[in-house]
Design a protein around this motif. Structure first.
Motif, PDB file in Angstrom:
ATOM      1  N   LEU A 302      -3.799   2.549   1.754  1.00 34.23           N
ATOM      2  CA  LEU A 302      -3.146   2.423   0.525  1.00 34.23           C
ATOM      3  C   LEU A 302      -3.444   0.857   0.228  1.00 34.23           C
ATOM      4  O   LEU A 302      -4.244  -0.076  -0.834  1.00 34.23           O
ATOM      5  N   LYS A 303      -2.436   0.260   1.755  1.00 40.71           N
ATOM      6  CA  LYS A 303      -2.635  -1.670   0.949  1.00 40.71           C
ATOM      7  C   LYS A 303      -3.793  -1.913   0.944  1.00 40.71           C
ATOM      8  O   LYS A 303      -4.350  -2.596   0.141  1.00 40.71           O
ATOM      9  N   GLN A 304      -4.996  -1.680   1.564  1.00 37.54           N
ATOM     10  CA  GLN A 304      -6.554  -2.188   2.004  1.00 37.54           C
ATOM     11  C   GLN A 304      -7.025  -2.137   0.172  1.00 37.54           C
ATOM     12  O   GLN A 304      -7.612  -2.522  -0.682  1.00 37.54           O
ATOM     13  N   GLU A 305      -6.845  -0.540  -0.648  1.00 39.10           N
ATOM     14  CA  GLU A 305      -7.954  -0.227  -1.236  1.00 39.10           C
ATOM     15  C   GLU A 305      -7.063  -0.879  -2.597  1.00 39.10           C
ATOM     16  O   GLU A 305      -7.753  -0.744  -3.299  1.00 39.10           O
ATOM     17  N   LEU A 306      -5.895  -0.186  -2.436  1.00 36.44           N
ATOM     18  CA  LEU A 306      -5.035  -1.257  -4.361  1.00 36.44           C
ATOM     19  C   LEU A 306      -4.597  -2.891  -4.151  1.00 36.44           C
ATOM     20  O   LEU A 306      -4.189  -3.069  -4.910  1.00 36.44           O
ATOM     21  N   GLY A 307      -4.864  -3.281  -2.686  1.00 38.21           N
ATOM     22  CA  GLY A 307      -4.333  -4.718  -2.761  1.00 38.21           C
ATOM     23  C   GLY A 307      -2.959  -4.919  -3.309  1.00 38.21           C
ATOM     24  O   GLY A 307      -2.484  -6.120  -3.619  1.00 38.21           O
ATOM     25  N   LEU A 308      -2.215  -4.149  -2.844  1.00 39.26           N
ATOM     26  CA  LEU A 308      -0.821  -4.406  -3.111  1.00 39.26           C
ATOM     27  C   LEU A 308       0.644  -3.864  -1.575  1.00 39.26           C
ATOM     28  O   LEU A 308      -0.232  -3.634  -0.167  1.00 39.26           O
ATOM     29  N   ALA A 309       1.631  -5.234  -1.915  1.00 38.75           N
ATOM     30  CA  ALA A 309       2.207  -4.810  -0.746  1.00 38.75           C
ATOM     31  C   ALA A 309       2.590  -3.442  -0.203  1.00 38.75           C
ATOM     32  O   ALA A 309       3.584  -2.886  -1.734  1.00 38.75           O
ATOM     33  N   VAL A 310       3.040  -2.409   0.331  1.00 30.54           N
ATOM     34  CA  VAL A 310       3.352  -1.176   0.785  1.00 30.54           C
ATOM     35  C   VAL A 310       4.392  -1.338   1.541  1.00 30.54           C
ATOM     36  O   VAL A 310       4.293  -2.013   2.604  1.00 30.54           O
ATOM     37  N   GLU A 311       5.119  -0.315   1.063  1.00 28.91           N
ATOM     38  CA  GLU A 311       7.005  -0.655   2.018  1.00 28.91           C
ATOM     39  C   GLU A 311       6.988   1.426   2.115  1.00 28.91           C
ATOM     40  O   GLU A 311       7.130   1.550   0.999  1.00 28.91           O
ATOM     41  N   GLN A 312       7.962   2.094   3.542  1.00 25.92           N
ATOM     42  CA  GLN A 312       8.479   3.134   3.182  1.00 25.92           C
ATOM     43  C   GLN A 312       9.786   2.696   2.284  1.00 25.92           C
ATOM     44  O   GLN A 312      10.386   1.871   3.681  1.00 25.92           O
TER      45      GLN A 312
END
Length: 328
Positions: A302-312
């Motif tokens: 998700l981080k790679q494809e969307l270019g967003l910071a991802v957090e649980q």
């Protein structure tokens, strides 16, 4: 959303397709603390695509948790999602609360693809800039048989349904309390369950766009079983990143990746549609929640494809847990 009574003490109940989760909160000064927490697994086919198929088994599981946790509170809050749930944001001419209450049925008839007599309606006036010529209203409609499907099992378990919320908004409540977002912070909240993924894009405390997608952790389990000739329990173990004797990474990872790509594509489509219809609103961060949020490799892709910071998302970031003994 749909209040069915007033109570100071309410037990939260999440009825999912793979398990039932329970939480009882208590106030400690101005803060909240957890007094009871539990989870009861469910066999497959008991809850399918958000519909409770075996009401007896689900009600028994609920009653068992209340008994084992020694919970005396009768009032229960639960939540629903799926195709029987419609959420629409309406732009209306400014009017009083009394006028809006009278007009909402007519507005709902124009925007809800169900017979109005078959649904329960609720609405919330959203914050609108002072210079705006319109008022924003969030309209929610849920088929009555969907609500009855959930409230009936609660009553069969000897409890009283007090609130029926929407899964996406229940998660937003958790986010708001624990993260206290800035008014201009636009984030996406993803609740990834076994069979349904709820997407809620929020600016500050205002929901901007919601969507339910019929994908989740079951797709990983099914693909692992089919491609690697595994049993259900083995596939469930593998999808979380745990290794099993005789199953190589070279065999496991491509199967997980193929399902993750499908989920990421659905999220990407949702975000693209949102941006195209919201004047290019920029999503700053993505929070993951739900039992399938920790699937091996999902957050990284998700981080790679969307270019967003991802957090649980941490539902207990500001809520201490006080009960002694193991959770379960």
């Amino acid at each position: 959303m749909f209040g069915m009574g007033k109570s100071k003490a309410v037990v939260g109940l999440d009825i999912g397709s793979s398990s039932i989760k329970l939480v009882e909160l208590r106030r400690v000064g101005k803060e909240l603390a957890i007094s009871k927490l539990g989870m009861e697994p469910l066999p497959s086919e008991v809850v399918v695509d958000g519909a409770i198929v075996d009401t007896g088994q689900v009600s028994n599981a609920i009653a068992k948790m209340f008994s084992e946790k020694k919970i005396k509170t009768k009032q229960v809050a639960t939540a629903v999602s799926g195709h029987s749930v419609i959420v629409k944001k309406l732009s209306l001419q400014p009017m009083t609360d009394e006028e809006l209450g009278s007009a909402i049925q007519m507005e709902a008839a124009q925007h809800i693809p169900f017979d109005i007599g078959e649904v329960n309606l609720d609405y919330q006036v959203l914050e609108t800039p002072l210079d705006s010529s319109t008022m924003e209203v969030l309209l929610v409609a849920v088929k009555k048989d969907k609500i009855l499907n959930y409230t009936n099992v609660v009553m069969l378990a000897g409890r009283t349904p007090a609130i029926v919320d929407i899964d996406a908004f229940a998660l937003q409540n958790v986010y708001e309390y624990n993260y206290e977002p800035a008014p201009d912070a636009t984030v996406a909240l993803l609740n990834i369950g076994a069979s349904v993924m709820n997407i809620n894009i929020v600016r500050g405390t205002t929901p901007l766009f919601t969507r339910d997608v019929s994908v989740g952790g079951n797709q990983y389990t099914d693909s692992l079983q089919k491609e690697l000739d595994l049993g259900f329990d083995e596939a469930e173990t593998l999808k979380t990143g745990t290794t099993l004797p005789g199953i190589s990474e070279e065999a496991r990872l491509p199967v997980l990746k193929s399902v993750t790509e499908i989920i990421v594509l659905e999220i990407q489509r949702t975000f693209d549609f949102f941006r195209a219809t919201s004047g290019g609103e920029h999503i700053q961060k993505l929070y993951l929640a739900g039992g399938s949020a920790k699937i091996y490799g999902l957050a990284e892709m998700l981080k790679q494809e969307l270019g967003l910071a991802v957090e649980q998302l941490n539902p207990f970031r500001r809520i201490p847990y006080e009960e002694e003994g193991p959770v379960g």
